[in-house]
Design an enzyme around this catalytic site. Structure first.
Site, mmCIF file in Angstrom:
data_model
loop_
_atom_site.group_PDB
_atom_site.id
_atom_site.type_symbol
_atom_site.label_atom_id
_atom_site.label_comp_id
_atom_site.label_asym_id
_atom_site.label_seq_id
_atom_site.Cartn_x
_atom_site.Cartn_y
_atom_site.Cartn_z
ATOM 1 N N LEU A 137 1.696 15.845 7.233
ATOM 2 C CA LEU A 137 1.399 14.738 6.328
ATOM 3 C C LEU A 137 1.191 13.500 7.191
ATOM 4 O O LEU A 137 1.846 13.342 8.227
ATOM 5 C CB LEU A 137 2.566 14.477 5.356
ATOM 6 C CG LEU A 137 2.871 15.522 4.283
ATOM 7 C CD1 LEU A 137 4.100 15.089 3.474
ATOM 8 C CD2 LEU A 137 1.690 15.732 3.354
ATOM 9 N N ASP A 138 0.287 12.616 6.767
ATOM 10 C CA ASP A 138 0.112 11.354 7.474
ATOM 11 C C ASP A 138 1.441 10.608 7.506
ATOM 12 O O ASP A 138 2.283 10.747 6.607
ATOM 13 C CB ASP A 138 -0.926 10.473 6.773
ATOM 14 C CG ASP A 138 -2.339 11.029 6.889
ATOM 15 O OD1 ASP A 138 -2.545 11.925 7.727
ATOM 16 O OD2 ASP A 138 -3.211 10.561 6.139
ATOM 17 N N ARG A 139 1.601 9.789 8.525
ATOM 18 C CA ARG A 139 2.839 9.009 8.678
ATOM 19 C C ARG A 139 3.153 8.187 7.427
ATOM 20 O O ARG A 139 4.306 8.082 7.016
ATOM 21 C CB ARG A 139 2.709 8.089 9.891
ATOM 22 C CG ARG A 139 3.947 7.262 10.174
ATOM 23 C CD ARG A 139 3.756 6.419 11.417
ATOM 24 N NE ARG A 139 4.918 5.593 11.684
ATOM 25 C CZ ARG A 139 5.028 4.752 12.713
ATOM 26 N NH1 ARG A 139 4.035 4.655 13.573
ATOM 27 N NH2 ARG A 139 6.111 4.040 12.879
ATOM 28 N N THR A 141 2.269 8.767 4.349
ATOM 29 C CA THR A 141 2.328 9.568 3.119
ATOM 30 C C THR A 141 3.733 10.135 2.937
ATOM 31 O O THR A 141 4.347 10.595 3.897
ATOM 32 C CB THR A 141 1.324 10.733 3.181
ATOM 33 O OG1 THR A 141 0.017 10.204 3.412
ATOM 34 C CG2 THR A 141 1.318 11.531 1.884
ATOM 35 N N ARG A 239 -7.925 10.305 1.432
ATOM 36 C CA ARG A 239 -8.202 8.883 1.617
ATOM 37 C C ARG A 239 -9.696 8.628 1.822
ATOM 38 O O ARG A 239 -10.276 7.716 1.216
ATOM 39 C CB ARG A 239 -7.399 8.359 2.808
ATOM 40 C CG ARG A 239 -5.902 8.472 2.612
ATOM 41 C CD ARG A 239 -5.125 8.358 3.924
ATOM 42 N NE ARG A 239 -5.274 7.048 4.532
ATOM 43 C CZ ARG A 239 -4.729 6.717 5.706
ATOM 44 N NH1 ARG A 239 -4.038 7.620 6.388
ATOM 45 N NH2 ARG A 239 -4.890 5.502 6.197
#
Length: 310
Positions: A137-139, A141, A239
C-alpha cells in the site's frame, strides 16, 4: 567463518536463489550476492546455478563464508508506533495476518526511512521464522494489508494475485461529481522515476494495461465518496485513474490540483483520502473465502461529517 550447507524445505520451495541468499546473508550488498553466484561460490546440489534458479524441496545450497556488514538496527519493539501495530491486526491465522495499516507509515523501510510495517512486525515478533508482505500500500494509504507467515502461503497468495483471485476494495473521496455512468477506467499506465528519485505514474498508450472499477457511494457539495476496485495492481493506479477521469483524490499532493487542494483545506483533510476498506481472498489452508474489513479511520470519517454539513 565456515561454509554452510542448507537443505531446502517445503516452505522455501519455489524461491529464487538470489532472493534466498539476500534473506540468508542480511547486510550483504546485492552486487556481492550476484558475484557469489557468477563465480560459482554458491552452489546448489554441487552445481553452478543462475540467479533466476528456483529452489526445489531437498536442494542442498552451499553458502560460502561472507563477512556481513553492520546493518542499521531495526525499530525498537517499545516504540509507540510499533506497539500500536499489535492492536491494528484485524485477523490472524497460522499462515497469515491482515493488519489495518495506518496512513503515513510505509510498508517497508528504505528511501530514507529506517523502518516500515514489515520491519516493525518483525521487531514485535523476533521469534517469528517468516514474515513477508503479500502486496503493498502507498505510504499515505491506510487499511487492509496482507502479510504471509509461511512461504507456502506467500506462494499461494502471489498466485492468487497473478490470477486476479484476490479482491481489493478501497474508499476514496474525489473532487467533483463523479458520474454514475463512469464505472470502469481502462487506461494504460507507465511509471517514471524523476532525477530526484520520486516515482510518478502517467497514462500512456505504451504503458501497462490497467483497469479500475469505480462506484459512487455518496455525493457531497464539490466532491464524491467512491468505491474503487483495482483489477490490476499498478503503482498509484487508483490515484492516477481518478485524476485521468478529471476527479483527483482529495489530499493527493502528487496528482491533485488547486481546486482539490482548496476543498481539502476547507474540509480539514490533512492526508490522502484513500483507504483499503476490504480484502477478499481464499485461505490457503482451508480453501474458504475470507473477507476482512478495515473501518474508516477517524480522521477520514470526520471529513465526511464536515462534507455532509456543508
Amino acid at each position: 567463518m565456515k561454509v554452510r550447507f542448507v537443505t531446502i524445505d517445503s516452505e522455501r520451495e519455489g524461491q529464487r536463489i538470489d532472493n534466498f541468499l539476500l534473506s540468508e546473508l542480511k547486510g550483504v550488498p546485492k552486487s556481492r550476492i550476484y558475484k557469489l553466484l557468477r563465480t560459482g561460490e554458491v552452489r546448489v546440489n554441487k552445481g553452478r546455478i543462475k540467479p533466476e534458479y528456483k529452489l526445489n524441496e531437498g536442494d542442498e545450497v552451499r553458502i560460502p563464508p561472507v563477512r556481513v556488514s553492520e546493518s542499521a538496527p531495526g525499530p525498537s519493539a517499545g516504540l509507540r508506533k510499533v506497539q500500536a501495530l499489535d492492536d491494528a491486526i484485524l485477523l490472524e491465522t497460522d499462515g497469515y495476518l491482515v493488519i489495518n495499516k495506518p496512513a503515513g507509515m510505509a510498508v517497508h523501510g528504505g528511501s530514507g526511512l529506517s523502518y516500515g510495517v514489515i520491519e516493525a512486525l518483525r521487531a514485535l515478533r523476533p521469534q517469528a521464522p517468516f514474515l513477508e508482505l503479500v502486496h503493498r500500500l502507498d505510504r499515505d494509504t491506510s487499511g487492509c494489508l496482507l502479510v504471509a507467515k509461511k512461504r507456502s502461503a506467500l506462494r499461494r497468495f502471489h498466485e492468487a494475485l497473478r490470477e486476479k483471485d484476490m479482491d481489493k476494495t478501497y474508499q476514496a473521496l474525489v473532487q467533483g461529481k463523479w458520474p454514475h455512468r463512469k464505472q470502469l477506467i481502462n487506461a494504460p499506465l507507465q511509471r517514471n522515476e524523476l532525477q530526484s528519485g520520486e516515482r510518478v505514474v502517467r497514462v500512456r498508450e505504451d504503458g501497462k494495461e490497467s483497469q479500475t472499477r469505480f462506484k459512487v457511494l455518496e455525493n457531497f457539495v464539490g466532491c464524491t465518496l467512491v468505491e474503487a476496485m483495482p483489477l490490476t495492481g499498478r503503482t498509484h493506479q487508483i490515484r492516477v485513474h481518478a485524476t485521468h477521469a478529471g476527479h483527483p483524490l482529495l489530499g493527493d499532493e502528487k496528482y491533485g490540483n488547486d481546486e482539490e487542494k482548496a476543498l481539502s483545506a476547507k474540509l480539514g483533510l490533512k492526508r490522502l483520502f484513500l483507504h483499503a476498506a476490504a480484502l477478499s481472498f481464499v485461505d490457503p489452508a482451508t480453501g474458504k473465502l475470507v473477507t476482512v474489513q478495515a473501518p474508516l479511520p477517524e480522521e477520514l470519517t470526520s471529513v465526511l461529517v464536515q462534507a455532509r454539513g456543508q
